[in-house]
Every structure is written in C-alpha cells, then in structure tokens.
Design a protein around this motif. Sequence first.
Motif, PDB file in Angstrom:
ATOM      1  N   VAL A   1      33.516 -28.020  -7.826  1.00 53.84           N
ATOM      2  CA  VAL A   1      32.974 -26.736  -7.373  1.00 53.84           C
ATOM      3  C   VAL A   1      31.455 -26.734  -7.582  1.00 53.84           C
ATOM      4  CG1 VAL A   1      32.953 -24.243  -7.785  1.00 53.84           C
ATOM      5  CG2 VAL A   1      35.117 -25.491  -7.836  1.00 53.84           C
TER       6      VAL A   1
ATOM      7  N   ALA B   1      29.404 -29.324  -7.874  1.00 54.21           N
ATOM      8  CA  ALA B   1      28.740 -30.298  -7.010  1.00 54.21           C
ATOM      9  C   ALA B   1      28.565 -29.741  -5.601  1.00 54.21           C
ATOM     10  CB  ALA B   1      29.540 -31.597  -6.975  1.00 54.21           C
ATOM     11  N   LEU B   2      29.576 -29.001  -5.123  1.00 49.16           N
ATOM     12  CA  LEU B   2      29.473 -28.410  -3.785  1.00 49.16           C
ATOM     13  C   LEU B   2      28.378 -27.340  -3.753  1.00 49.16           C
ATOM     14  CD1 LEU B   2      33.260 -28.149  -2.812  1.00 49.16           C
ATOM     15  CD2 LEU B   2      31.557 -29.774  -1.972  1.00 49.16           C
ATOM     16  N   VAL B   3      28.300 -26.548  -4.826  1.00 45.98           N
ATOM     17  CA  VAL B   3      27.262 -25.513  -4.874  1.00 45.98           C
ATOM     18  C   VAL B   3      25.871 -26.144  -4.940  1.00 45.98           C
ATOM     19  CG1 VAL B   3      26.350 -23.597  -6.227  1.00 45.98           C
ATOM     20  CG2 VAL B   3      28.796 -23.792  -5.863  1.00 45.98           C
ATOM     21  N   GLN B   4      25.784 -27.333  -5.549  1.00 45.30           N
ATOM     22  CA  GLN B   4      24.495 -28.034  -5.607  1.00 45.30           C
ATOM     23  C   GLN B   4      23.949 -28.281  -4.194  1.00 45.30           C
ATOM     24  OE1 GLN B   4      23.034 -28.952  -8.699  1.00 45.30           O
ATOM     25  NE2 GLN B   4      21.214 -29.255  -7.452  1.00 45.30           N
TER      26      GLN B   4
END
Lengths: 334, 153, 118
Positions: free
Chosen positions: C13, C15-18
């Motif tokens: 989660v 990493a995706l927001v990064q």
Amino acid sequence: MTKGLQSIEFEKSPYLVSSASVAGKKEGEGPLGKMFDMVEKEDLFGENTWEEAESTMQKEACLLAMGKAHVQAGDVRYLFGGDLLRQGVATSMGVAELGIPLFGLFGACSTSGEALALASMSVAAGYGDYMLAVTSSHFGSAEKEFRFPLGYANQRPLSAQWTVTGSGAFLVGNRRSHVRITGVTVGKIVDFGLKDSQNMGACMAPAACDTIIRNLVDLERTAEDYDRIVTGDLGYVGQSILFDLMRGKGYDIKKNHMDCGMTIFDQMSQDTHAGGSGCGCAATTLSAYILPKLIRGEWKRVLFVPTGALMSTVSYNEGSSVPGIAHGIVLEHC
Amino acid sequence: MDKERQQQAYENYVKKKTPVHNLPANMAKAFVAGGVICTVGQVILNLCERMGLNKDISGGWTSMILVVCSVLLTGFGIYPRIAKWGGAGTLVPITGFANSVAAPAIEYKKEGQVMGIGCKIFTIAGPVILYGIFTSWVLGFVYWMLKVSGIVA
Amino acid sequence: MDYINAFWIGGLVCALVQILLDRTKLMPGRVMVLLVCSGAVLGALHIYQPFQDFAGAGASVPLTGFGNLLWKGVKEAVDQEGFIGIFMGGFKASAVGISAALIFSYLASLVFEPKMKK
C-alpha cells in the motif's frame, strides 16, 4: 543617467564601503564556511524563536558592516531592508534598535538587489553619505512560513532548494573603497505561468534571463564584458534553464556564469537537492565570496543578479502562478 | 490562447529539465518502511488478542501505542529522518497521521496555547478528520436511506 | 504467517502511494485525505473488510484502515440508533486514534522544542 529602458549608469558611482555576512550552522559547514564573518553554531542565535533569530542575524550583520567601516548608526542616512517573512517582520524587529530611518522592502529572494539598487541610487543622488542595505532568511522561519512545520515528515522533491540561514549587510557610500556600484538594472516581473513552488529555479530563470539581457542591451555590453554574471538562487535546475533561455535569445553565458545557490552548499555532502535559496543566499555569498574577489581585483567587473519568486501561501493555495523578478547590480573593482 | 499555449510549452519543458527521485528505489524504501510499521502493528494486535481482548479493543490499543511511538519520535526529531528515507512508508500508516498532529503542535507552541498549538495542531490533520467524517457521513446517509426504503436489510 | 501478510500488504500500500507522491504534484496532506476517504468508500462497498481480515495490521494500520473504521462505526450506529446514528458513528469509531494523537501531541508540545531539519 538613465540608460536604455530599465538601467542606470551612475555618473558618480557610489562605493560599496563595507559588507558583512552572518550565517547558520549548515552554511558554516559548507564550502564558504570559513569566509563568513560570523557563523553561529546554534540556529536560534540565542533567541527563543526562528523569527527572533532571523532578526538578530540582521542586526548583527548591520553592526558588523558598520563596525568594519568605523561608521556609527547615526551616520547612516537611510536603511533599505527586507526579508521573506509576513509583513517583513524580521527586518522591522531586527533593525529597530539601530534607529536608522527605514525603507522596508519585499522582493522575495531578490531583495538584496532591490536594497542595493535603492541604496546606491540614493547615495548617487546626493541624499546621504551612507546608506545601509540588508536582507536575511532563516531556514526555520521560511519552512514555517511557506511549507511545513520542521518536525513534519515529508520528502523534498529534487527540484526543491534549501533556504539559507544567513544575513548580509552592505554599507554604500561616498567614501573610497575598492568596489563601486557603477550601474543598476531594475527588473520587471516575468511570469511564465509556472505554479510549482517546489521548483523555484524554473519560476525565476525567465526573470533572470530578462534582466541579464536587458542589462547587456541597455549598457551596450556583451556577456564577456563581465568576469562573472552571478545569479542569486536559481540552483541546478534554474541554471540549466537559464542557459537554454539565454541561448534561445542568442547569448551564451555558460563560461562566466555563477549561481550563489550552487556555491553556498556542497550538493553531494549536504543533501540540499537543487541548491540554496532565500534572501540570505545571495546576500551572504556576495559579501563573503564575491566582494573579496572584487576587492583583490581578481574579478574586475561583475553583474550581480539576485532572483526572487513572488508568491505567498495564499496566492499559492488560490492557484496563482509563481512569477519571478531579478535585479541587476553592476559591481566594479577600483 | 497563445499565451496559454506558451505557458503549457514552458511547463512541459521544465518537466523534462527537472530531475525526479528514482521511483523504483523510493517505492522499495516505502515498501520496507511501511511494511515494518504494519508488522509492529500486527505484533501489538496479536499480543492484545492473546491477553484476551476482543478485536475492536485490540485495534484501539494498537492505534494508541503506534501513535505514542510516532509522537515521541517526532519530538526527538527522529521521525522526519525516517520519513526522508521511507517516504510514503511513513506517511500512510497511522504514525504519519500522528506525526502530522505532533509536528505543528511542537512548532507553533511559540505562538501560544490557543492561537499557536490550539489552532495549528489541525493544520495538516484537520482536513483528514473533516473529510473522513464527512465521507463516512455521506456513506452512512446512503446506507440509512437504503435501509429505510427496504433495499438493504 | 499473519506477520508476513501484514508486512507485504502494508508495504505494498505504501509503495503504491509513493507513486502518487513522486509522480503527481499531490501534497502529502491531500494524499492522507484521499487515503481516508477511499478507505471509507471501499469499506462501504464491502471490499475493505475482507481485505483486512486477510492482511490484518497490513490493512488496519494504513490510513485507509482508518477510513474503513469510520464507515464501520457509522454503519453500526445506524443499525442501532437509526438516523441519528449517522452523526454518531464516525467520531465514536475513530475516537482512540484522534484522541491519542491530539492528547499525546499536546503533551509533546509541552516537553519538546522545535528542531532544525538535518
């Protein structure tokens, strides 16, 4: 006398009698660390808040500059000063004690140029023997004013610049020294419509380009007539954009360009990303690094072009663009 | 119209000129940082459940303990340093929320108890609370309508 | 096993927001708002709870879990109290997180001084 559209060439050029620089810890650890007149290891400068610390830096810089020239505050006719804080409080609170009649200025990070232009014009016009020009910025107060509280966990983009904690003061007058201000080009606001406050170099580069070309055209010079063309705080991103913009207009300044924001920090070891910024960046670098070279005659003529990004948190939140401004000051060894 | 096109052209040009973080590397760091924080959460959760607490209460303890840790790390200036490395990995967990409350509280104490800490403690977290509560209210309203009209049991 | 799930799903989660942070101009504050709101919506769509049952803290610790919690609180309150429940459930469910953050941050502000970034 006025030259061209925006410039002045003084008939009787005022002297830059003395100058002083005060800097914070990180700046003291940088490449120019040993050249500043005063480096405070404690970023609060013995005060209670970042804002008070900034005011103290301004006062110290003014006192140091006057002290070097053995000039009393009472001998200084007018003071031109500004900073980045709301309503310019760092200046108001800092120089109050000196009791010098004050013009409070705002030109974002170009304020040192604005102050030097007005100070030299006032001296040249005969309105006083000594004028003082001072600006400052502080990382803590600037982050608070424009970005986040310091404890907030955010990642800075690579285009972001690091606000310099520092203040520079310049005493301009009729008394002979080794540097004269021979000309001024007052810049106009240039807006390319960019809205990214985290990429100020790109917002200011068009203004720097405009002012530099204006200066060359107005004073009928080429870029080679200057030993250095020194911009304030374009940083690494802004510099490469400036080169492109200048080349597009048929000028090449790659050989003799220097940027204070790239000089004051070591990009690799100090992790400042695109370089330094803030009023204090150009002012302290001018005082600590550029003026000594002019005094020694290593450089004969320098065009000093501090750059400012004109914005507030309100204008940014309301979706306005971030226009730039830059002022050109011609400094000559004598 | 022409001006707009010029501005667009400059924006595109600047975008090309501006360096950006290495995304895969940053994502990997966010993955590790976020993963570690969530695993710590799982440890607390399991401990609570082993002590016989029910799911909701265990969740409450987990939030509370993570928040305390984050506030302390923020106070000592450590959380921003972790965040510089971990990026979203430190922003997304509830510790990021706690940091966004603690950071302005500490920074603005100089401006006083009411106008400083009191008002500005919400500068970053306020929107999260407002829009979170509002969204859940809208969803709750829809749910209530569906219930009243007999569509949902 | 639940530790492994918490680690890789929580990490994923984040990493995706990064990507959002690095490739859009979205400020962190907006991202946090987005996470909470989407968590609440996913909760209402009956997607988040099964996900959380699988991922444990990997789904409840991220702010999306906070959003899901808000929705759960509202739903329960509506089930029990009817209309007025819409106004009760959200704050009730999020009480621990918000109270803890406010109270401990206030206490921290009494103890700690602002520090310069390194």
